[in-house]
Design a protein around this motif. Structure first.
Motif, PDB file in Angstrom:
ATOM      1  N   ASN A 148      92.895 -31.630 -41.072  1.00 41.81           N
ATOM      2  CA  ASN A 148      93.454 -31.548 -39.721  1.00 41.81           C
ATOM      3  C   ASN A 148      94.800 -30.836 -39.796  1.00 41.81           C
ATOM      4  O   ASN A 148      95.753 -31.337 -40.391  1.00 41.81           O
ATOM      5  CB  ASN A 148      93.636 -32.955 -39.141  1.00 41.81           C
ATOM      6  CG  ASN A 148      94.035 -32.926 -37.677  1.00 41.81           C
ATOM      7  OD1 ASN A 148      94.824 -32.091 -37.259  1.00 41.81           O
ATOM      8  ND2 ASN A 148      93.490 -33.849 -36.906  1.00 41.81           N
ATOM      9  N   ASN A 150      97.041 -30.447 -37.709  1.00 39.14           N
ATOM     10  CA  ASN A 150      98.130 -31.071 -36.954  1.00 39.14           C
ATOM     11  C   ASN A 150      98.781 -32.235 -37.690  1.00 39.14           C
ATOM     12  O   ASN A 150      99.841 -32.713 -37.285  1.00 39.14           O
ATOM     13  CB  ASN A 150      97.627 -31.559 -35.590  1.00 39.14           C
ATOM     14  CG  ASN A 150      97.456 -30.419 -34.611  1.00 39.14           C
ATOM     15  OD1 ASN A 150      98.235 -29.479 -34.600  1.00 39.14           O
ATOM     16  ND2 ASN A 150      96.419 -30.490 -33.794  1.00 39.14           N
ATOM     17  N   ARG A 175     104.183 -25.607 -36.891  1.00 36.81           N
ATOM     18  CA  ARG A 175     103.763 -26.798 -36.135  1.00 36.81           C
ATOM     19  C   ARG A 175     104.956 -27.638 -35.705  1.00 36.81           C
ATOM     20  O   ARG A 175     105.033 -28.114 -34.574  1.00 36.81           O
ATOM     21  CB  ARG A 175     102.819 -27.623 -37.014  1.00 36.81           C
ATOM     22  CG  ARG A 175     102.262 -28.881 -36.365  1.00 36.81           C
ATOM     23  CD  ARG A 175     101.373 -29.609 -37.357  1.00 36.81           C
ATOM     24  NE  ARG A 175     102.145 -30.213 -38.425  1.00 36.81           N
ATOM     25  CZ  ARG A 175     101.643 -30.534 -39.618  1.00 36.81           C
ATOM     26  NH1 ARG A 175     100.375 -30.287 -39.905  1.00 36.81           N
ATOM     27  NH2 ARG A 175     102.403 -31.102 -40.525  1.00 36.81           N
ATOM     28  N   GLU A 180     102.055 -29.368 -31.775  1.00 40.36           N
ATOM     29  CA  GLU A 180     100.719 -29.381 -32.367  1.00 40.36           C
ATOM     30  C   GLU A 180      99.868 -28.197 -31.913  1.00 40.36           C
ATOM     31  O   GLU A 180     100.025 -27.685 -30.810  1.00 40.36           O
ATOM     32  CB  GLU A 180     100.018 -30.697 -32.020  1.00 40.36           C
ATOM     33  CG  GLU A 180     100.690 -31.921 -32.638  1.00 40.36           C
ATOM     34  CD  GLU A 180      99.888 -33.183 -32.407  1.00 40.36           C
ATOM     35  OE1 GLU A 180      98.957 -33.156 -31.565  1.00 40.36           O
ATOM     36  OE2 GLU A 180     100.171 -34.198 -33.068  1.00 40.36           O
ATOM     37  N   PHE A 181      98.960 -27.787 -32.795  1.00 41.92           N
ATOM     38  CA  PHE A 181      98.025 -26.709 -32.475  1.00 41.92           C
ATOM     39  C   PHE A 181      96.988 -27.230 -31.476  1.00 41.92           C
ATOM     40  O   PHE A 181      96.483 -28.348 -31.613  1.00 41.92           O
ATOM     41  CB  PHE A 181      97.314 -26.226 -33.744  1.00 41.92           C
ATOM     42  CG  PHE A 181      98.233 -25.581 -34.748  1.00 41.92           C
ATOM     43  CD1 PHE A 181      98.600 -24.251 -34.624  1.00 41.92           C
ATOM     44  CD2 PHE A 181      98.731 -26.305 -35.820  1.00 41.92           C
ATOM     45  CE1 PHE A 181      99.442 -23.648 -35.551  1.00 41.92           C
ATOM     46  CE2 PHE A 181      99.576 -25.717 -36.757  1.00 41.92           C
ATOM     47  CZ  PHE A 181      99.935 -24.386 -36.617  1.00 41.92           C
ATOM     48  N   VAL A 207      91.330 -29.554 -35.655  1.00 37.63           N
ATOM     49  CA  VAL A 207      92.541 -29.947 -34.916  1.00 37.63           C
ATOM     50  C   VAL A 207      92.346 -31.348 -34.343  1.00 37.63           C
ATOM     51  O   VAL A 207      91.239 -31.820 -34.197  1.00 37.63           O
ATOM     52  CB  VAL A 207      92.855 -28.963 -33.765  1.00 37.63           C
ATOM     53  CG1 VAL A 207      93.292 -27.636 -34.323  1.00 37.63           C
ATOM     54  CG2 VAL A 207      91.663 -28.790 -32.837  1.00 37.63           C
TER      55      VAL A 207
END
Length: 207
Positions: A148, A150, A175, A180-181, A207
């Protein structure tokens, strides 16, 4: 007495001029005194107004913002905590009483800045990071970790083929600066990652 009257009669002009000078001097003195008193009063008024404005600014100053985070996993006191905006994960862990002995700190980015409604999960040694999960298999038949982007740390990115330490640091820095993406394609905004790079990475990331 007659001598005094004779003197006044002989020197009327001198006496009159003297009286006029005295009158003018007295008037000037009273005028200056009044002006001085007025200036002092004006200064006092300005001082009071200035002090009132300062107090008003202090009263209207915005209160410090707080973020609410949910801390779970290998901490002494899991739960929801309020911290000052700008605090980092390490601060949140202290609020939760600290880590328990078998907490896996290698999977944590303790320097990460907290965001409102953020959840922090602390795994124990041997447990998979909240930032990755087992999914599918690789060409040799072993497990392949999907990371992940994020929540992943530099160590987590070691499991991603094509992402070295420097590129991992760039992803984390982006980030932390921009939040966050939202989708995997946002990785192309990170310096050094283009469409071709993303195509080779997307099966290993989420994500």
């Amino acid at each position: 007495m007659e001598n005094i009257l004779d003197y006044f009669k002989r020197n009327k002009m001198i006496v009159l001029v003297g009286l006029v000078v005295i009158a003018l001097g007295t008037g000037y003195y009273l005028t200056q005194r009044h002006q001085t008193a007025t200036v002092k009063n004006d200064l006092k008024t300005e001082t009071k107004v200035s002090a009132a404005k300062k107090e008003d600014k202090v009263a209207k100053a915005p209160k410090s913002k707080v973020v609410v985070v949910d801390i779970q996993g290998a901490v002494k006191t899991p739960g929801v905590y309020r911290l000052q905006a700008g605090a980092i994960v390490q601060d949140a862990l202290k609020m939760a009483g600290g880590l328990i002995p078998n907490a896996d700190v290698k999977q944590l980015n303790q320097a990460k800045k907290l965001t409102d409604q953020m959840q922090i999960y602390v795994p124990v040694v041997g447990e998979k990071s909240a930032g990755s999960s087992a999914s599918g298999s690789n060409g040799s038949g072993g497990d392949k970790k999907v990371v992940n982007i994020n929540t992943a740390t530099v160590d987590d990115f070691k499991n991603v083929s094509g992402v070295g330490p420097k590129k991992a640091e760039k992803i984390i820095a982006f980030r932390e600066k921009n939040g966050e993406f939202k989708q995997l394609h946002d990785l192309t905004k990170v310096s050094g990652i283009g469409e071709k790079s993303l195509d080779s990475l997307k099966d290993q990331l989420t994500v």
